[in-house]
Design an enzyme around this catalytic site. Structure first.
Site, PDB file in Angstrom:
ATOM      1  N   GLY A 149       0.965  -1.251  -0.005  1.00  0.00           N
ATOM      2  CA  GLY A 149       0.094  -0.142  -0.050  1.00  0.00           C
ATOM      3  C   GLY A 149       0.869   1.387  -0.074  1.00  0.00           C
ATOM      4  O   GLY A 149       0.616   2.220   0.841  1.00  0.00           O
ATOM      5  N   HIS A 150       2.062   1.346  -0.816  1.00  0.00           N
ATOM      6  CA  HIS A 150       2.832   2.473  -0.841  1.00  0.00           C
ATOM      7  C   HIS A 150       3.722   2.066  -2.246  1.00  0.00           C
ATOM      8  O   HIS A 150       3.667   1.173  -2.810  1.00  0.00           O
ATOM      9  CB  HIS A 150       3.704   2.752   0.162  1.00  0.00           C
ATOM     10  CG  HIS A 150       4.517   1.209   0.531  1.00  0.00           C
ATOM     11  ND1 HIS A 150       4.465   0.451   1.514  1.00  0.00           N
ATOM     12  CD2 HIS A 150       5.789   0.943  -0.108  1.00  0.00           C
ATOM     13  CE1 HIS A 150       5.472  -0.226   1.561  1.00  0.00           C
ATOM     14  NE2 HIS A 150       6.192   0.172   0.623  1.00  0.00           N
ATOM     15  N   ALA A 151       4.449   3.369  -2.664  1.00  0.00           N
ATOM     16  CA  ALA A 151       5.229   3.145  -3.425  1.00  0.00           C
ATOM     17  C   ALA A 151       6.591   3.851  -3.032  1.00  0.00           C
ATOM     18  O   ALA A 151       6.593   4.333  -1.884  1.00  0.00           O
ATOM     19  CB  ALA A 151       4.661   4.038  -4.746  1.00  0.00           C
TER      20      ALA A 151
END
Ligand code: TYD
Length: 140
Positions: A55-57
């Site tokens: 749930g991130h980059a």
């Protein structure tokens, strides 16, 4: 750096396997099996059923993700395309380049994901909000 990277740059890499009836070995070395210098290794375990991770980059960080035990799915997203990759063999790793939103889902019970990365932990390298990710990718 990662803001123009497409999902197509994330590839599954077949890692070497030194086979032995008494147990197999898979080595991963900087700039050999993977196209970056290894700065950090961590592993994710004891994931409760139904849980989602990721749930991130990342802006600069490269990583190789391996299902060292069990299996899980990785959903990759570059704002234009999404792709789901199942990892379920310890001698295959998914290379995730910078600028890709990822979610890890469908963990099998007792699974262990080994993560080999190119940078030390630095929260500044994370994009944790999807709207910020769209801005980073120049989509809004
Ligand atoms: P995060 O990278 O968001 O985990 P995941 O992608 O698996 O969901 O990290 C979760 C928390 O752990 C966050 O508070 C940062 C911390 N953390 C460290 O302190 N050092 C590390 O090397 C990592 C990977 C995470």
């Amino acid at each position: 750096m990662g803001n123009t990277n497409p999902v197509s740059k994330c590839v599954v890499i077949q890692l070497p396997q030194i086979k032995n009836p008494s147990g197999n070995i898979t080595p991963i070395s900087s700039n050999m099996e993977i196209p970056f210098k290894i700065k950090r290794v961590y592993y994710l375990y004891d994931v409760p059923g139904g849980e989602t991770r990721g749930g991130h980059a990342h802006k600069e960080l490269y990583q190789l993700l391996v299902a060292a035990s069990g299996s899980f799915d990785v959903i990759l997203d570059d704002c234009k395309e999404t792709k789901t990759i199942t990892l379920n063999r310890p001698n295959y790793g998914l290379l995730i380049v910078p600028g890709i939103w990822r979610e890890l889902v469908n963990f099998s019970s007792g699974s262990v994901s080994l993560v080999v990365v190119s940078l030390l932990y630095d929260e500044v390298d994370y994009i944790r909000n999807y709207k910020d990710f769209l801005k980073y990718k120049n989509e809004i």
